[in-house]
Structure formats: structure tokens, C-alpha cells
Scaffold this motif. Sequence first.
Motif, PDB file in Angstrom:
ATOM      1  N   GLY A 104      19.221  -6.516  -3.332  1.00 17.03           N
ATOM      2  CA  GLY A 104      18.591  -7.596  -3.298  1.00 17.03           C
ATOM      3  C   GLY A 104      17.359  -7.457  -2.596  1.00 17.03           C
ATOM      4  N   ARG A 105      16.928  -6.209  -2.135  1.00 17.82           N
ATOM      5  CA  ARG A 105      15.473  -5.885  -1.532  1.00 17.82           C
ATOM      6  C   ARG A 105      15.156  -4.423  -1.993  1.00 17.82           C
ATOM      7  N   GLY A 106      13.597  -4.340  -1.980  1.00 19.42           N
ATOM      8  CA  GLY A 106      12.969  -3.178  -2.318  1.00 19.42           C
ATOM      9  C   GLY A 106      11.903  -3.073  -1.744  1.00 19.42           C
ATOM     10  N   ARG A 107      10.979  -2.194  -2.087  1.00 21.09           N
ATOM     11  CA  ARG A 107       9.556  -1.906  -1.692  1.00 21.09           C
ATOM     12  C   ARG A 107       8.974  -1.575  -3.001  1.00 21.09           C
ATOM     13  N   LEU A 108       7.496  -2.112  -3.005  1.00 23.21           N
ATOM     14  CA  LEU A 108       6.662  -1.696  -4.123  1.00 23.21           C
ATOM     15  C   LEU A 108       5.388  -1.178  -3.466  1.00 23.21           C
ATOM     16  N   ALA A 109       5.062   0.054  -3.928  1.00 22.78           N
ATOM     17  CA  ALA A 109       3.835   0.889  -3.607  1.00 22.78           C
ATOM     18  C   ALA A 109       3.054   0.822  -4.634  1.00 22.78           C
ATOM     19  N   ARG A 110       1.625   0.049  -4.265  1.00 21.14           N
ATOM     20  CA  ARG A 110       0.590   0.361  -5.238  1.00 21.14           C
ATOM     21  C   ARG A 110      -0.590   0.815  -4.577  1.00 21.14           C
ATOM     22  N   GLN A 111      -1.259   1.850  -5.077  1.00 18.83           N
ATOM     23  CA  GLN A 111      -2.439   2.586  -4.685  1.00 18.83           C
ATOM     24  C   GLN A 111      -2.241   3.035  -2.939  1.00 18.83           C
ATOM     25  N   GLN A 112      -2.524   2.253  -2.173  1.00 12.28           N
ATOM     26  CA  GLN A 112      -2.349   2.562  -0.740  1.00 12.28           C
ATOM     27  C   GLN A 112      -1.531   1.517   0.017  1.00 12.28           C
TER      28      GLN A 112
END
Length: 138
Positions: free
Chosen positions: A75-83
Motif C-alpha cells: 500500500g505504499r511506494g516511491r516515485l522518482a522523476r528527474q531529481q
Amino acid sequence: MTARRYLKPPWMQRKVGNVLAPLFRPAIVARLSVPGRRSGEWRTTPVVVLDHGGERYLVSVFGTTDWALDLRASGRGRLARQQRVEEFGAEEVPVGQRQPILDAYLARFAKMPHVEAAFRSLPDPADHPTFRLASARD
């Protein structure tokens, strides 16, 4: 329990496209990281985030993928986009509410490699885990 419906992406997409997409399309492609449902180790894969109706969604185009199973479990996560890295919470959208989201996803991203073909092969909304994202603060 129903059988897991999953389309393994072509080798070229897995080995080349998934590595290059975040580099060449950073405004569209983000890197999703979720803790593994068994190991707890963070796993990362490229995704696109759909903005629709004032909400943000992740759609598992290729069916019940490992990242979808992991996100369902944690039910959770991380999104990385550019910096920028963003932590989020996720809630799975019930099957009966997915079709407008899937239609919007196809309207926006059908031209991306293998997306339209995946939806032709897996036409049932139940085959595409879909998650509504909320910021970790919500």
C-alpha cells in the motif's frame, strides 16, 4: 482465487526500453519503487502516472505484475522523476470503477510501445490492477 493474468513484456522492452525510457522521456516516465511482498527489499520499475479527474493513478498495463502484487501488499511506494522522489500511499481501485481510468490511460498512452497490444490481449478491467495514489502526508 482466479489465475494470475500476466503478459511478459518483450525482451527488448525489459532489457533496453525499461532502462532508457526514464532517461529519454523523464517528463512522462517515472521510476516506481515498492517493497517486495516477501523480501521487503525495494524493487524498481519504470511506470507512467496517469492524471485523471483530479487524481493520479498507476495502471498495470501487462496484467498482474510483480510490482502490482507488491504495491497491493504494501500500500505504499516511491516515485522518482528527474531529481525528485515522492513517497505515496496507494489504494487499489475496485474492478467496477476501473473502466473510465483505463479508457483515459489508453487515450493518453496507447502509442507507447506495447500498451495498446497489451490491452487487446487482456481486455478485462480485472486484468489490470489500478491504484489511486495519495501523498504520504494524506
